[in-house]
Design an enzyme around this catalytic site. Structure first.
Site, mmCIF file in Angstrom:
data_model
loop_
_atom_site.group_PDB
_atom_site.id
_atom_site.type_symbol
_atom_site.label_atom_id
_atom_site.label_comp_id
_atom_site.label_asym_id
_atom_site.label_seq_id
_atom_site.Cartn_x
_atom_site.Cartn_y
_atom_site.Cartn_z
ATOM 1 N N SER A 56 0.835 -1.197 0.000
ATOM 2 C CA SER A 56 0.000 0.000 0.000
ATOM 3 C C SER A 56 0.877 1.257 0.000
ATOM 4 O O SER A 56 1.623 1.490 -0.935
ATOM 5 C CB SER A 56 -0.965 -0.041 1.196
ATOM 6 O OG SER A 56 -1.892 1.016 1.144
ATOM 7 N N HIS A 77 -8.442 0.921 -0.083
ATOM 8 C CA HIS A 77 -8.305 -0.037 -1.181
ATOM 9 C C HIS A 77 -9.634 -0.651 -1.618
ATOM 10 O O HIS A 77 -9.706 -1.824 -1.969
ATOM 11 C CB HIS A 77 -7.268 -1.116 -0.835
ATOM 12 C CG HIS A 77 -5.882 -0.575 -0.769
ATOM 13 N ND1 HIS A 77 -5.192 -0.164 -1.892
ATOM 14 C CD2 HIS A 77 -5.082 -0.312 0.293
ATOM 15 C CE1 HIS A 77 -4.004 0.304 -1.524
ATOM 16 N NE2 HIS A 77 -3.921 0.239 -0.213
#
Length: 307
Positions: A89, A195
């Site tokens: 991430s 996400h």
């Protein structure tokens, strides 16, 4: 041993992270560049912030990124070399800097813009995330599709851990159904569904804000969350990074791809050792170490170089 550098994501932060390494190896360039761009004293934030303060997206992202760069500097000064990079991430931004895709200045600018856009979207949409332990992805995806409201897998972390995210009620319903099946879930201490499609406003804002940034080609293998494999096309990174904000992290696939390419050792650079644990759960026999302070650096050197 062919080695990959891994960079941690949001949630791994803690007060004082990488402070020992900054003192031992120096981090003036990193701290000055980041502080000028962020508009606050990064070293002071790293050492003096409370855990609650550090958990806020606008601070946690630049703080973790800074700690990761300090650990990277310490590793390189100690003679550790790498053949590949990957980040989880937020960690992809440290990976971009480490591989030469972004300059330090542009990487800090991107972190500032990203953290602000994501914090704004989180405040507007809310949401929740939960880690599901010991359940196959097919079952998780099926349950997410069955519950009322929106929830979906957000992080495919290892064969035994997948994070789901979405509307709070939908996440709670999915967790309840998984519990009925005897599967363990742990709610994460976040107030947003990172996400997932709920982050689309952040993705749109961020893409526009980095459209003029200069992205280069990496000087080593660069493995991407979005595809779970080596990234070879760097011609439209603003689109990639926008999609990255609202798409699942396929970290387990990345590890498998690196292993298949001959990577034998994985060095996590930055706070904590979450990714080190994921490597051990995913790749049998791989060397996995982390570097976040002087003690872990010495252990890493012993494991990698026999020093």
């Amino acid at each position: 041993m062919k080695t990959a550098f891994l960079f941690s994501g949001q949630g791994s932060q803690y007060p004082g992270m990488s402070a020992e390494l900054a003192e031992k190896f120096g981090a003036k360039d990193i701290l000055e560049c980041g502080s000028d761009i962020m508009g606050f004293d990064l070293m002071k934030k790293l050492t003096d912030s409370t855990p609650d303060e550090l958990s806020q997206t606008r601070l946690s992202q630049p703080a973790i990124f800074t700690a990761s760069l300090i650990s990277l500097h310490a590793a390189r000064e100690s003679g550790i070399e790498n053949a590949a990079v990957a980040g989880h991430s937020l960690g992809e931004y440290a990976a971009m800097y480490a591989s030469g895709v972004l300059s330090m200045e542009d990487a800090f600018k991107a972190i500032k813009l990203r953290s602000e856009a994501m914090a704004k979207a989180a405040e507007a949409t809310g949401g929740a995330m939960a880690a599901v332990i010991g359940c196959d992805n097919e079952t998780i995806e099926k349950i997410c599709a069955e519950v009322e409201g929106f929830v979906a897998p957000a992080n495919y972390n290892s064969p035994v851990q997948t994070v789901i995210a979405g509307e709070t009620a939908a996440v709670d319903s999915a967790v309840a159904k998984l519990t009925e099946l005897g599967k363990r879930s742990v709610k994460l201490a976040v107030s947003a569904a990172f996400h997932t499609k709920l982050m689309q406003p952040a993705a749109d804002e961020f893409k526009a804000s980095i459209s003029a940034f200069k992205f280069g080609k990496p000087d080593c293998g660069y493995y991407a969350n979005l595809y779970g494999k080596l990234l070879e096309d760097f011609t439209d990174m603003p689109s990639y990074l926008a999609a990255h904000i609202c798409s699942p992290v396929r970290f387990a696939d990345e590890l498998e791809s690196m292993s298949a390419a001959g990577i034998e050792a994985f060095v996590e650079l930055g706070p904590n050792k979450v990714l080190t644990g994921l490597v051990k759960k995913t790749l049998r026999g791989a060397v996995a170490v982390n570097i976040e302070n002087n003690e872990t650096l010495e252990k890493a050197l012993a494991a990698l170089c026999g020093k």
